[in-house]
Design a protein around this motif. Sequence first.
Motif, PDB file in Angstrom:
ATOM      1  N   ASN A   1       0.806  -1.225   0.000  1.00 56.64           N
ATOM      2  CA  ASN A   1       0.000   0.000   0.000  1.00 56.64           C
ATOM      3  C   ASN A   1       0.836   1.270   0.000  1.00 56.64           C
ATOM      4  O   ASN A   1       0.495   2.267   0.655  1.00 56.64           O
ATOM      5  CB  ASN A   1      -0.968  -0.003   1.186  1.00 56.64           C
ATOM      6  N   ASN A   2       1.938   1.251  -0.731  1.00 60.06           N
ATOM      7  CA  ASN A   2       2.714   2.459  -0.973  1.00 60.06           C
ATOM      8  C   ASN A   2       2.187   3.116  -2.247  1.00 60.06           C
ATOM      9  O   ASN A   2       1.877   2.441  -3.229  1.00 60.06           O
ATOM     10  CB  ASN A   2       4.189   2.111  -1.097  1.00 60.06           C
ATOM     11  N   SER A   3       2.096   4.430  -2.251  1.00 58.43           N
ATOM     12  CA  SER A   3       1.352   5.106  -3.311  1.00 58.43           C
ATOM     13  C   SER A   3       1.987   4.991  -4.683  1.00 58.43           C
ATOM     14  O   SER A   3       1.291   4.986  -5.697  1.00 58.43           O
ATOM     15  CB  SER A   3       1.185   6.590  -2.959  1.00 58.43           C
ATOM     16  N   ALA A   4       3.313   4.884  -4.771  1.00 54.14           N
ATOM     17  CA  ALA A   4       3.985   4.807  -6.069  1.00 54.14           C
ATOM     18  C   ALA A   4       4.558   3.409  -6.304  1.00 54.14           C
ATOM     19  O   ALA A   4       3.948   2.582  -6.970  1.00 54.14           O
ATOM     20  CB  ALA A   4       5.065   5.876  -6.178  1.00 54.14           C
ATOM     21  N   VAL A   5       5.729   3.121  -5.751  1.00 53.14           N
ATOM     22  CA  VAL A   5       6.418   1.850  -5.995  1.00 53.14           C
ATOM     23  C   VAL A   5       6.619   1.118  -4.680  1.00 53.14           C
ATOM     24  O   VAL A   5       7.013   1.720  -3.670  1.00 53.14           O
ATOM     25  CB  VAL A   5       7.788   2.091  -6.670  1.00 53.14           C
TER      26      VAL A   5
ATOM     27  N   ASN B   1       0.419  -1.650  -4.345  1.00 48.64           N
ATOM     28  CA  ASN B   1       1.187  -0.485  -4.795  1.00 48.64           C
ATOM     29  C   ASN B   1       0.783  -0.120  -6.220  1.00 48.64           C
ATOM     30  O   ASN B   1       0.156  -0.914  -6.918  1.00 48.64           O
ATOM     31  CB  ASN B   1       2.678  -0.807  -4.750  1.00 48.64           C
ATOM     32  N   ASP B   2       1.172   1.057  -6.678  1.00 47.03           N
ATOM     33  CA  ASP B   2       0.925   1.396  -8.080  1.00 47.03           C
ATOM     34  C   ASP B   2       1.818   0.553  -8.985  1.00 47.03           C
ATOM     35  O   ASP B   2       1.355  -0.044  -9.957  1.00 47.03           O
ATOM     36  CB  ASP B   2       1.171   2.877  -8.328  1.00 47.03           C
ATOM     37  N   THR B   3       3.115   0.507  -8.692  1.00 51.53           N
ATOM     38  CA  THR B   3       4.041  -0.426  -9.332  1.00 51.53           C
ATOM     39  C   THR B   3       4.598  -1.332  -8.244  1.00 51.53           C
ATOM     40  O   THR B   3       5.037  -0.854  -7.194  1.00 51.53           O
ATOM     41  CB  THR B   3       5.198   0.314 -10.030  1.00 51.53           C
TER      42      THR B   3
END
Length: 288
Positions: free
Chosen positions: A94-98, A116-118
Amino acid sequence: SDIDGIRSDADDVTLDLNGFAIQSVGGSADGITDDGAVRQRIRIHDGEVSGFSFGVNLGSSFYCSVERVVAIANGLIGVDAGTSAVVRDVHAGNNSAVGIRAGDLARIEGCVATGNDTGIRVGVGGVIRHNAIDDTSGIGIAVSDGSIAEGNSINNSTIGITSGISARVADNTLYAHRQGISASSGGRIVGNTLYSLTTPGTTQPAAIQAGGNGILIEDNLANNSRYLVDGFGQFFDRQVVIGNHLMTGGFSFDQGVSRNTNVDTIIGPTAEDAFDAANPIANTFQTD
């Protein structure tokens, strides 16, 4: 808060978190950081970082290792391990970017990246091996030129794997993706299993998108995709597509290989009715 949790101001630092957590309520600070300085041989293990901008930020450093760390709910990146790093047994969620990022010549192994997004990204010449990635809104795994993605499990991603020039993508399992593997020139896409989330239709992406010259696509199994390989309608040369199998789950499709202009490199049949299990080098396509 904009105050970093722990900052390393020297080389050869080992930080044993001993099972404890470093937490923030948000802001632009990092949990553990090299503060943008070039450091070497920083080792971080056995703890949790959450709520920061970067959970672990060693992006300017070399030869670092991050092991058995949980990095969750950070505003940008869970773990950024730097160049020639080793990342093992990390859970990035659940980190917004990587979830997990490392630079050139890094190894990322045995990790879990969820929400995560990536999921996981590595630089030139890096290795991403035996990881589990789930529920990425963007890309499951991104490998750069000359890198390897091998033996990973990727579930519920928009794009399963993107790969750079001369990258090897082998023996991965992709389930419930909307677009499978994106390959670049000189890549080897071998022995992967892909199951698409989207019902095949006129706009359905291919299981494998071959965006370059000299790509070998061999022994892959794709299910529920409209095409096995799509060449984007470009004039790519020296692509070899051999021994793959496309099953469409009862849905019709136009042909196994779409918009590849250099069709002479396709070994085996490409038409809908060409199912040839007796020919070990043939590509096989069936609708049931």
